[in-house]
Design an enzyme around this catalytic site. Structure first.
Site, PDB file in Angstrom:
ATOM      1  CG  HIS A  84      -1.981   1.069   1.336  1.00  0.00           C
ATOM      2  ND1 HIS A  84      -3.103   0.915   1.666  1.00  0.00           N
ATOM      3  CD2 HIS A  84      -1.513   2.464   1.497  1.00  0.00           C
ATOM      4  CE1 HIS A  84      -3.855   2.118   1.648  1.00  0.00           C
ATOM      5  NE2 HIS A  84      -2.967   3.013   1.613  1.00  0.00           N
ATOM      6  CD  GLU A  85       1.247   3.565   3.487  1.00  0.00           C
ATOM      7  OE1 GLU A  85       1.451   4.399   3.135  1.00  0.00           O
ATOM      8  OE2 GLU A  85       0.286   3.340   4.038  1.00  0.00           O
ATOM      9  CG  HIS A  88       0.231   5.913  -0.835  1.00  0.00           C
ATOM     10  ND1 HIS A  88      -0.748   6.603  -1.782  1.00  0.00           N
ATOM     11  CD2 HIS A  88      -0.394   5.461   0.177  1.00  0.00           C
ATOM     12  CE1 HIS A  88      -1.691   6.302  -1.244  1.00  0.00           C
ATOM     13  NE2 HIS A  88      -1.697   5.504   0.044  1.00  0.00           N
TER      14      HIS A  88
HETATM   15 ZN   LIG Z   1      -2.900   5.001   1.373  1.00  0.00          ZN
END
Ligand SMILES: [Zn+2]
Ligand SMILES: [Zn+2]
Length: 179
Positions: A84-85, A88
């Site tokens: 998830h990170e 980003h």
């Molecule tokens: Zn997020």
């Protein structure tokens, strides 16, 4: 800190494993998109309800993980939160954060490319994990400082409530933080 917190943050050894997984994920993205993404700083200084956070401050890009949530949900975190990170970060490198929505189609596509179903937030039971207290607002009456909840603070701002000090009966006015 919440006094009922009893989960211990992940060990140094687990931190190293999470870091390796993060760099592995970045490398995988590099192969997928045929470009080099630099390894970035990974810290374990996040607390509260979020498992992870991608942060850009001036020129420093870093990923912050919550060592308590990782402790409680290690396998999940190692897979989903890391990806998830990293997603980003990859979106930031390719598009720039200002040009896209945080969990928009670009981020979702990167997540899928990295083999993880894009879900914006984990739905974790946070029992045992230290959660920061809700924000309080300082008000003064003339005799002391009162710490009001955000709920009361909003009511005052909207003119829907007035509060009097129970000791001196003076009206409460907000103490503005010094700049
Ligand atoms: Zn997020
Ligand atoms: Zn008072």
């Amino acid at each position: 800190m919440d006094l009922t917190a009893n989960i211990q943050p992940i060990s140094q050894q687990q931190q190293a494993e999470v870091r390796r997984a993060t760099y592995q994920c970045i490398k995988q993205a590099g192969l997928l998109y045929q470009r080099e993404f630099k390894e970035l700083q990974v810290d374990f200084d996040l607390s509260g309800k979020c498992a992870g956070m991608y942060q850009v401050k001036r020129s420093l890009r870093r990923i912050r993980f919550n060592p308590w949530i990782f402790a409680k949900y290690y396998a999940d975190s190692l897979g989903d939160t890391v990806t998830h990170e990293v997603a980003h970060y990859i979106v930031d490198c390719i598009y720039g954060l200002r040009r896209v929505k945080p969990h928009g189609s670009e981020w979702q596509a990167v997540m899928r490319d990295l083999g993880v179903e894009p879900k914006a937030t984990g739905n974790y039971d946070l029992t045992g994990i230290p959660i920061r207290q809700y924000q309080r607002f300082a008000y003064s009456c003339g005799c002391r400082i009162h710490q009001l909840t955000v709920l009361r603070h909003r009511k005052i701002l909207k003119g829907r409530a007035k509060y009097l000090c129970q000791y001196c009966h003076g009206p409460l006015t907000e103490v503005l933080p010094e700049k």
